[in-house]
Motif scaffolding. Structure first.
Motif, PDB file in Angstrom:
ATOM      1  N   VAL A  18       0.859  -1.173   0.000  1.00  0.00           N
ATOM      2  CA  VAL A  18       0.000   0.000   0.000  1.00  0.00           C
ATOM      3  C   VAL A  18       0.900   1.230   0.000  1.00  0.00           C
ATOM      4  CG1 VAL A  18      -1.741   1.267   1.306  1.00  0.00           C
ATOM      5  CG2 VAL A  18      -1.827  -1.227   1.224  1.00  0.00           C
ATOM      6  N   PRO A  19       0.592   2.233  -0.840  1.00  0.00           N
ATOM      7  CA  PRO A  19       1.433   3.431  -0.876  1.00  0.00           C
ATOM      8  C   PRO A  19       1.509   4.074   0.502  1.00  0.00           C
ATOM      9  CG  PRO A  19      -0.367   3.582  -2.466  1.00  0.00           C
ATOM     10  CD  PRO A  19      -0.554   2.329  -1.711  1.00  0.00           C
ATOM     11  N   GLU A  20       2.670   4.564   0.842  1.00  0.00           N
ATOM     12  CA  GLU A  20       2.874   5.128   2.163  1.00  0.00           C
ATOM     13  C   GLU A  20       2.769   6.641   2.187  1.00  0.00           C
ATOM     14  OE1 GLU A  20       6.397   3.666   3.966  1.00  0.00           O
ATOM     15  OE2 GLU A  20       5.911   1.592   3.527  1.00  0.00           O
ATOM     16  N   SER A  21       2.714   7.282   1.037  1.00  0.00           N
ATOM     17  CA  SER A  21       2.687   8.737   1.043  1.00  0.00           C
ATOM     18  C   SER A  21       1.692   9.261   0.015  1.00  0.00           C
ATOM     19  CB  SER A  21       4.073   9.299   0.732  1.00  0.00           C
ATOM     20  OG  SER A  21       4.399   9.053  -0.624  1.00  0.00           O
ATOM     21  N   GLU A  22       1.260  10.495   0.239  1.00  0.00           N
ATOM     22  CA  GLU A  22       0.383  11.148  -0.729  1.00  0.00           C
ATOM     23  C   GLU A  22       1.063  11.262  -2.083  1.00  0.00           C
ATOM     24  OE1 GLU A  22      -0.890  14.920   0.796  1.00  0.00           O
ATOM     25  OE2 GLU A  22      -2.201  14.001   2.288  1.00  0.00           O
ATOM     26  N   GLN A  23       2.376  11.440  -2.086  1.00  0.00           N
ATOM     27  CA  GLN A  23       3.099  11.574  -3.348  1.00  0.00           C
ATOM     28  C   GLN A  23       2.986  10.296  -4.182  1.00  0.00           C
ATOM     29  OE1 GLN A  23       4.493  12.422  -0.339  1.00  0.00           O
ATOM     30  NE2 GLN A  23       4.368  14.633  -0.575  1.00  0.00           N
ATOM     31  N   GLU A  24       3.075   9.132  -3.533  1.00  0.00           N
ATOM     32  CA  GLU A  24       2.946   7.862  -4.253  1.00  0.00           C
ATOM     33  C   GLU A  24       1.530   7.682  -4.798  1.00  0.00           C
ATOM     34  OE1 GLU A  24       5.785   4.590  -2.337  1.00  0.00           O
ATOM     35  OE2 GLU A  24       4.437   5.514  -0.877  1.00  0.00           O
ATOM     36  N   ILE A  25       0.544   8.039  -3.997  1.00  0.00           N
ATOM     37  CA  ILE A  25      -0.850   7.931  -4.425  1.00  0.00           C
ATOM     38  C   ILE A  25      -1.102   8.892  -5.583  1.00  0.00           C
ATOM     39  CG2 ILE A  25      -3.243   8.314  -3.724  1.00  0.00           C
ATOM     40  CD1 ILE A  25      -2.344   7.425  -0.886  1.00  0.00           C
ATOM     41  N   ASP A  26      -0.643  10.138  -5.424  1.00  0.00           N
ATOM     42  CA  ASP A  26      -0.837  11.130  -6.473  1.00  0.00           C
ATOM     43  C   ASP A  26      -0.126  10.733  -7.767  1.00  0.00           C
ATOM     44  OD1 ASP A  26      -2.360  12.566  -4.695  1.00  0.00           O
ATOM     45  OD2 ASP A  26      -0.897  14.178  -4.419  1.00  0.00           O
ATOM     46  N   ALA A  27       1.038  10.126  -7.651  1.00  0.00           N
ATOM     47  CA  ALA A  27       1.764   9.679  -8.842  1.00  0.00           C
ATOM     48  C   ALA A  27       0.934   8.659  -9.618  1.00  0.00           C
ATOM     49  CB  ALA A  27       3.117   9.100  -8.457  1.00  0.00           C
ATOM     50  N   PHE A  28       0.285   7.747  -8.909  1.00  0.00           N
ATOM     51  CA  PHE A  28      -0.549   6.754  -9.573  1.00  0.00           C
ATOM     52  C   PHE A  28      -1.787   7.407 -10.189  1.00  0.00           C
ATOM     53  CE2 PHE A  28      -4.181   3.899  -9.637  1.00  0.00           C
ATOM     54  CZ  PHE A  28      -3.687   2.858 -10.384  1.00  0.00           C
ATOM     55  N   LEU A  29      -2.483   8.239  -9.423  1.00  0.00           N
ATOM     56  CA  LEU A  29      -3.746   8.817  -9.886  1.00  0.00           C
ATOM     57  C   LEU A  29      -3.562   9.878 -10.971  1.00  0.00           C
ATOM     58  CD1 LEU A  29      -5.565   9.231  -6.447  1.00  0.00           C
ATOM     59  CD2 LEU A  29      -6.107   7.564  -8.239  1.00  0.00           C
ATOM     60  N   PHE A  30      -2.503  10.669 -10.861  1.00  0.00           N
ATOM     61  CA  PHE A  30      -2.370  11.832 -11.723  1.00  0.00           C
ATOM     62  C   PHE A  30      -1.135  11.813 -12.623  1.00  0.00           C
ATOM     63  CE2 PHE A  30      -4.393  13.195  -7.679  1.00  0.00           C
ATOM     64  CZ  PHE A  30      -5.686  13.269  -8.158  1.00  0.00           C
ATOM     65  N   GLY A  31      -0.322  10.771 -12.528  1.00  0.00           N
ATOM     66  CA  GLY A  31       0.923  10.693 -13.286  1.00  0.00           C
ATOM     67  C   GLY A  31       0.744  10.695 -14.791  1.00  0.00           C
ATOM     68  N   SER A  32      -0.419  10.270 -15.265  1.00  0.00           N
ATOM     69  CA  SER A  32      -0.649  10.239 -16.720  1.00  0.00           C
ATOM     70  C   SER A  32      -1.313  11.517 -17.220  1.00  0.00           C
ATOM     71  CB  SER A  32      -1.506   9.028 -17.084  1.00  0.00           C
ATOM     72  OG  SER A  32      -2.798   9.172 -16.520  1.00  0.00           O
ATOM     73  N   GLY A  33      -1.407  12.524 -16.346  1.00  0.00           N
ATOM     74  CA  GLY A  33      -1.979  13.796 -16.756  1.00  0.00           C
ATOM     75  C   GLY A  33      -3.425  14.013 -16.359  1.00  0.00           C
TER      76      GLY A  33
ATOM     77  N   SER B  28     -10.679   9.735 -19.790  1.00  0.00           N
ATOM     78  CA  SER B  28      -9.359   9.885 -20.404  1.00  0.00           C
ATOM     79  C   SER B  28      -9.305  11.156 -21.247  1.00  0.00           C
ATOM     80  CB  SER B  28      -9.039   8.663 -21.271  1.00  0.00           C
ATOM     81  OG  SER B  28      -9.890   8.631 -22.393  1.00  0.00           O
ATOM     82  N   ALA B  29      -8.125  11.473 -21.721  1.00  0.00           N
ATOM     83  CA  ALA B  29      -7.922  12.684 -22.521  1.00  0.00           C
ATOM     84  C   ALA B  29      -8.772  12.691 -23.787  1.00  0.00           C
ATOM     85  CB  ALA B  29      -6.448  12.821 -22.892  1.00  0.00           C
ATOM     86  N   ASN B  30      -9.086  11.509 -24.331  1.00  0.00           N
ATOM     87  CA  ASN B  30      -9.903  11.449 -25.544  1.00  0.00           C
ATOM     88  C   ASN B  30     -11.402  11.369 -25.240  1.00  0.00           C
ATOM     89  OD1 ASN B  30     -10.258   8.819 -24.739  1.00  0.00           O
ATOM     90  ND2 ASN B  30      -9.221   7.899 -26.487  1.00  0.00           N
ATOM     91  N   GLY B  31     -11.772  11.522 -23.956  1.00  0.00           N
ATOM     92  CA  GLY B  31     -13.178  11.575 -23.573  1.00  0.00           C
ATOM     93  C   GLY B  31     -13.826  10.256 -23.228  1.00  0.00           C
ATOM     94  N   ARG B  32     -13.086   9.165 -23.331  1.00  0.00           N
ATOM     95  CA  ARG B  32     -13.649   7.852 -22.984  1.00  0.00           C
ATOM     96  C   ARG B  32     -13.684   7.687 -21.471  1.00  0.00           C
ATOM     97  NH1 ARG B  32     -10.880   3.206 -26.065  1.00  0.00           N
ATOM     98  NH2 ARG B  32     -12.625   2.095 -25.138  1.00  0.00           N
ATOM     99  N   GLU B  33     -14.707   7.000 -20.973  1.00  0.00           N
ATOM    100  CA  GLU B  33     -14.867   6.787 -19.535  1.00  0.00           C
ATOM    101  C   GLU B  33     -14.523   5.353 -19.170  1.00  0.00           C
ATOM    102  OE1 GLU B  33     -18.718   8.148 -18.307  1.00  0.00           O
ATOM    103  OE2 GLU B  33     -18.354  10.155 -19.086  1.00  0.00           O
TER     104      GLU B  33
END
Length: 67
Positions: free
Chosen positions: A3-18, A35-40
């Protein structure tokens, strides 16, 4: 898988792809994103500890909740 130990690790997973908080929505315990192309998509996480950490972080950030 740990399990990720920090907000940075969680944020990297959730937001790392933009993705941003506005791209996510929660319906009960289900996390979905657009996603960026509008697909859910539903974010499928086969580890309850990880899923709980991601849900908690998104709620903390004010993600839109349907129920």
């Amino acid at each position: 898988m740990d399990v990720p130990e920090s907000e940075q690790e969680i944020d990297a997973f959730l937001f790392g792809s933009g993705l941003t908080v506005d791209d996510y929505v929660m319906d009960g315990d289900v996390i979905s994103y657009r996603s960026a192309n509008g697909r859910e998509f539903d974010l499928l996480i086969d580890h309850e500890g990880l899923a709980a950490a991601y849900r908690a972080r998104l709620i903390e950030l004010g993600v839109k909740r349907l129920s």
